[in-house]
Design an enzyme around this catalytic site. Structure first.
Site, PDB file in Angstrom:
ATOM      1  CG  ASP A  89      25.904  40.588   2.905  1.00  0.00           C
ATOM      2  OD1 ASP A  89      26.775  40.261   3.742  1.00  0.00           O
ATOM      3  OD2 ASP A  89      25.378  41.713   2.902  1.00  0.00           O
ATOM      4  NE  ARG A 129      21.485  48.077 -22.947  1.00  0.00           N
ATOM      5  CZ  ARG A 129      22.747  48.103 -22.534  1.00  0.00           C
ATOM      6  NH1 ARG A 129      23.431  49.238 -22.562  1.00  0.00           N
ATOM      7  NH2 ARG A 129      23.334  47.014 -22.108  1.00  0.00           N
ATOM      8  CE  LYS A 142      23.609  40.620 -12.211  1.00  0.00           C
ATOM      9  NZ  LYS A 142      22.385  41.292 -12.646  1.00  0.00           N
TER      10      LYS A 142
END
Length: 242
Positions: free
Chosen positions: A72, A222, A69
């Site tokens: 900047d 999960r 991700k």
């Protein structure tokens, strides 16, 4: 809408998220080899192990979704994307809220890194709105427009920037497929088999629902990795899709 991904078996478009430490990730990869085609490496694993973990899974024959991700200034994102692609990653991510110039820089970096690696350019994906965010949570950040409109606006900028597609909730997948067309990658986290716990996800769907809505790939973590038998859990999802 038919997509360019429909000829690829759905089980080969299920990405298993390894949001855990290296020992557990390697053990899961050992079990899933020959079943899952894609593994996702996120910040937890990558920040501990670096590019070596990507290269290890590539040597074992997996495709790697490197989900860091980037967000900047364009120069930094170009360098980060170059390094990610040079490690062999097959997908990488950046935040769309960084703007078109930042995403364009990320695409340039991905091309540069693929040249260093000697492989194809990875799919470059823009994060729209995190699947953990509810409309109320988004509004609390100062975004005034409704969540679906925010997702669509950010997705339109990915097309302008020339990156491969988006990461978004399965609840937005159908609208994004109409917006972005049949060639775009639409990768959907927040996918849970029927009856599975939601965890920290807010906007979810089952694997079949996500693909029917237009997802090119789905991310499941999960419900597979924390299952008593991760291979059986993966195969159950694959069987549902077939």
């Amino acid at each position: 809408m038919l997509t360019s991904f429909d000829t690829i078996p759905a089980r080969d478009r299920v990405i298993v998220a390894l949001d855990c430490d290296a020992w557990e990730a390697i053990a899961l990869a050992d079990k899933l080899e020959g079943h899952a085609k894609w593994l996702k490496i996120g910040m937890t694993l990558y920040y501990a192990e670096g590019p070596a973990i990507v290269k290890m899974f590539k040597r074992r024959g997996f495709n790697v979704f490197l989900d860091l991700k980037f967000h900047d200034i364009p120069h930094q994102v170009q360098g980060a994307a170059r390094s990610a692609a040079a490690s062999g990653a097959d997908m990488l991510t950046m935040h769309t809220v960084g703007g078109v110039a930042m995403m364009e820089a990320g695409q340039r970096g991905a091309v540069e890194g693929a040249g260093e690696y000697g492989g194809p350019v990875p799919a470059t994906l823009g994060i729209t709105v995190l699947t953990s965010m509810s409309p109320e949570a988004l509004a609390a950040t100062g975004v005034a427009r409704p969540l679906p409109e925010q997702v669509a606006a950010l997705a339109a900028q990915t097309a302008e920037a020339g990156i491969s597609g988006v990461v978004a909730s399965p609840q937005e997948a159908a609208a994004l497929r109409e917006l972005l067309g049949p060639e775009a990658y639409i990768v959907t986290p927040g996918v849970r088999p029927a009856g599975a716990a939601l965890g920290d996800q807010s906007r979810v769907a089952t694997p079949a629902q996500a693909f029917e809505a237009g997802a090119s790939h789905i991310v499941v973590g999960r419900p597979i990795t924390e299952a008593p038998d991760p291979v059986a859990a993966f195969d159950a999802i694959a069987a549902e899709l077939e």
